[in-house]
Design a protein around this motif. Structure first.
Motif, PDB file in Angstrom:
ATOM      1  N   MET A  82       0.794  -1.214  -0.037  1.00  0.00           N
ATOM      2  CA  MET A  82      -0.018   0.083   0.074  1.00  0.00           C
ATOM      3  C   MET A  82       0.771   1.064   0.058  1.00  0.00           C
ATOM      4  O   MET A  82       1.871   1.187   0.469  1.00  0.00           O
ATOM      5  N   ASP A  83       0.240   2.342  -0.570  1.00  0.00           N
ATOM      6  CA  ASP A  83       0.969   3.616  -0.375  1.00  0.00           C
ATOM      7  C   ASP A  83       0.982   4.121   1.077  1.00  0.00           C
ATOM      8  O   ASP A  83      -0.107   4.060   1.497  1.00  0.00           O
ATOM      9  N   VAL A  84       1.963   4.729   1.341  1.00  0.00           N
ATOM     10  CA  VAL A  84       2.172   5.357   2.795  1.00  0.00           C
ATOM     11  C   VAL A  84       2.651   6.556   2.620  1.00  0.00           C
ATOM     12  O   VAL A  84       3.548   6.795   1.616  1.00  0.00           O
ATOM     13  N   GLU A  85       2.461   7.542   3.775  1.00  0.00           N
ATOM     14  CA  GLU A  85       3.154   8.751   3.765  1.00  0.00           C
ATOM     15  C   GLU A  85       4.487   8.397   4.007  1.00  0.00           C
ATOM     16  O   GLU A  85       5.024   7.774   4.823  1.00  0.00           O
ATOM     17  N   ASP A  86       5.354   9.570   3.673  1.00  0.00           N
ATOM     18  CA  ASP A  86       6.738   9.460   3.960  1.00  0.00           C
ATOM     19  C   ASP A  86       7.063   9.693   5.550  1.00  0.00           C
ATOM     20  O   ASP A  86       6.678  10.649   6.023  1.00  0.00           O
ATOM     21  N   TYR A  87       7.805   8.606   6.163  1.00  0.00           N
ATOM     22  CA  TYR A  87       7.975   8.631   7.643  1.00  0.00           C
ATOM     23  C   TYR A  87       8.974   9.708   8.049  1.00  0.00           C
ATOM     24  O   TYR A  87       8.962  10.453   9.190  1.00  0.00           O
ATOM     25  N   ILE A  88       9.557  10.474   7.017  1.00  0.00           N
ATOM     26  CA  ILE A  88      10.782  11.149   7.275  1.00  0.00           C
ATOM     27  C   ILE A  88      10.199  12.435   7.731  1.00  0.00           C
ATOM     28  O   ILE A  88      10.828  13.437   8.593  1.00  0.00           O
ATOM     29  N   THR A  89       8.726  12.718   7.327  1.00  0.00           N
ATOM     30  CA  THR A  89       8.188  13.885   7.973  1.00  0.00           C
ATOM     31  C   THR A  89       7.997  14.083   9.541  1.00  0.00           C
ATOM     32  O   THR A  89       7.882  15.009  10.022  1.00  0.00           O
ATOM     33  N   THR A  90       8.359  12.760  10.153  1.00  0.00           N
ATOM     34  CA  THR A  90       8.142  12.862  11.597  1.00  0.00           C
ATOM     35  C   THR A  90       9.295  13.183  12.306  1.00  0.00           C
ATOM     36  O   THR A  90       9.327  13.531  13.480  1.00  0.00           O
ATOM     37  N   LEU A  91      10.320  13.492  11.559  1.00  0.00           N
ATOM     38  CA  LEU A  91      11.472  14.079  12.236  1.00  0.00           C
ATOM     39  C   LEU A  91      11.159  15.781  12.689  1.00  0.00           C
ATOM     40  O   LEU A  91      10.716  16.297  12.273  1.00  0.00           O
ATOM     41  N   PRO A  92      11.827  15.987  14.019  1.00  0.00           N
ATOM     42  CA  PRO A  92      11.791  16.978  14.449  1.00  0.00           C
ATOM     43  C   PRO A  92      12.348  18.293  13.758  1.00  0.00           C
ATOM     44  O   PRO A  92      13.387  17.768  12.899  1.00  0.00           O
ATOM     45  N   LYS A  93      11.886  19.495  13.641  1.00  0.00           N
ATOM     46  CA  LYS A  93      12.468  20.444  12.547  1.00  0.00           C
ATOM     47  C   LYS A  93      13.903  20.857  13.072  1.00  0.00           C
ATOM     48  O   LYS A  93      14.612  21.015  12.189  1.00  0.00           O
TER      49      LYS A  93
END
Length: 430
Positions: free
Chosen positions: A132-143
């Motif tokens: 399945m398509d999933v959102e990129d988990y890298i977006t969970t990284l803190p700024k």
């Protein structure tokens, strides 16, 4: 040193009009190549797919090896226009294993136009899996990372020897063992990823790109060198050898002319007999059992399809629970594939955030930023593109990345509980 510096400076001042255009050409060439390559990479539409693992996986990593063999069809050669004007690069895939708060996930990042190929290859070997398509988990990284609240560490893994030497692959873990006694090569890493706390993360990234037969040719030359066979000459080596042959013939002729040796009765002078080159089979007889084992392993390794490969991993967590033991555990999980006489993994000390001298904190901080930035890009470094990474064959890739079998019992590895049923026969098609 001062005299040498003066000589260099004098040479540059006298010939600057020749040196400067040449230097500018190479600088501008590299800048242009980086520009068109970045533009090309930004134009690609990427898809991140997650593989939901079936509850029962009776197959060995051999099934994953067949998937990689199917992906090798993406290999292709770039012409001059494609490389220098369009900035095109060989097609690349990212195989990823991540542990987020103890949850283990298997993902593949692919150009969108290869999505059907990826799905077809996986379903052919694992029909009960779900993709399945999933959102990129890298977006969970803190700024802001690293920071006072979050700590991060990462590196690339490189090989201890040349690419042709194989690592310890999955047949070693499965051979001559009953099913209940088999060891899955991914069991240690899966256990590490599943044992993380809620604010701990380990991300493993394996970049692959199908490659041609160049690495096989290098492997064959390595075998010839190991057994003592004369290695085939390159074009430059042939020219040098030809000149040296002429020089030797001239010297020999002059010596004969000066010495004027008397002819031995009953013997006719002639060209010396050429030594017969020994075959590989005969040369192998002079090797020790250990040397023969190494040569056989290399020949078997280069007989399979190859992929240019680059392995990265990062570990990040909140500062109060960050543990150096976790990053050491990941390196240890990969070192189980090491052997003293063949090949293995080690961390790339040139980019790892471990500095002993001179501005330690500043340099470690910049290295952490660089490692994290490379992980986010998910591509081989554009600088020295052909030099970075190594070549793995399909068997080696299947060893370090495959769908774990039922013998891996990591408690937080999600598996599909129910099998999907096919449509009933005779169903009308609209």
């Amino acid at each position: 040193m001062s005299d040498a510096f003066k000589l260099v400076l004098k040479t540059f001042l006298e010939y600057w009009w020749v040196i400067t255009p040449i230097a500018l050409f190479f600088i501008l060439r590299d800048l242009w190549l980086s520009y068109v390559r970045i533009k090309y990479l930004n134009s690609i539409k990427w898809t991140l797919l997650e593989i939901k693992i079936p509850k029962e996986v009776p197959k060995t990593p051999k099934a994953m090896e067949q998937i990689f063999a199917g992906l090798h069809g993406t290999e292709g050669n770039l012409n001059f226009v494609e490389k220098w004007f369009k900035g095109e690069l060989p097609d690349c895939f990212s195989l990823e294993m991540i542990g987020q708060g103890g949850r283990v996930r298997f993902l593949i990042r692919t150009p969108d136009n290869y999505r059907n190929l990826i799905e077809a290859q996986i379903y052919a070997q694992y029909p009960d899996a779900e993709i399945m398509d999933v959102e990129d988990y890298i977006t969970t990284l803190p700024k802001k990372i690293p920071s006072n609240d979050y700590e991060i560490w990462g590196t690339e893994l490189i090989l201890t020897k040349e690419d042709a030497y194989p690592i310890k692959t999955y047949p070693y873990f499965f051979e001559e063992a009953k099913e209940e006694e088999r060891i899955d090569p991914l069991a240690p890493l899966s256990e590490i990823l599943s044992s993380l706390k809620s604010d701990e993360h380990i991300w493993v990234q394996i970049l692959i790109s199908a490659t041609g037969d160049e690495w096989k040719d290098k492997g064959e030359k390595l075998v010839e060198k190991l057994i003592g066979k004369k290695v085939k000459r390159t074009k430059g080596g042939m020219i040098l050898e030809e000149f040296s042959g002429w020089a030797e013939a001239l010297r020999s002729g002059l010596n004969d002319l000066i010495s004027s040796p008397s002819k031995t009765p009953g013997k006719t002078p002639g060209a010396p007999k050429k030594k017969e080159e020994k075959s590989i089979e005969n040369l192998m007889l002079y090797l020790t059992p250990g040397q023969r084992e190494v040569v056989s392993a290399i020949e078997k390794n280069i007989s399979k399809l190859g992929f240019k490969t680059l392995i990265r991993f990062i570990y990040w967590a909140k500062s109060d629970i960050y543990s150096k033991a976790n990053r050491a555990a990941v390196i240890g999980a990969f070192k189980q594939f090491n052997t003293q006489n063949l090949n293995g993994f080690k961390k790339n000390s040139k980019i790892s955030p471990n500095v002993n001298y001179w501005f330690v904190k500043r340099r470690e901080f910049s290295r952490k930023i660089r490692v994290l930035g490379n992980y986010k890009k998910r591509y081989f470094p554009l600088k020295r593109f052909s030099k970075r990474g190594f070549v793995f064959n399909t068997e080696e890739l299947a060893t370090i990345y495959h769908i774990p079998g039922k013998i891996v019992e990591a408690p937080t590895m999600p598996r599909i509980e129910a099998k999907k049923g096919g449509p009933p026969s005779g169903l009308p098609v609209v």
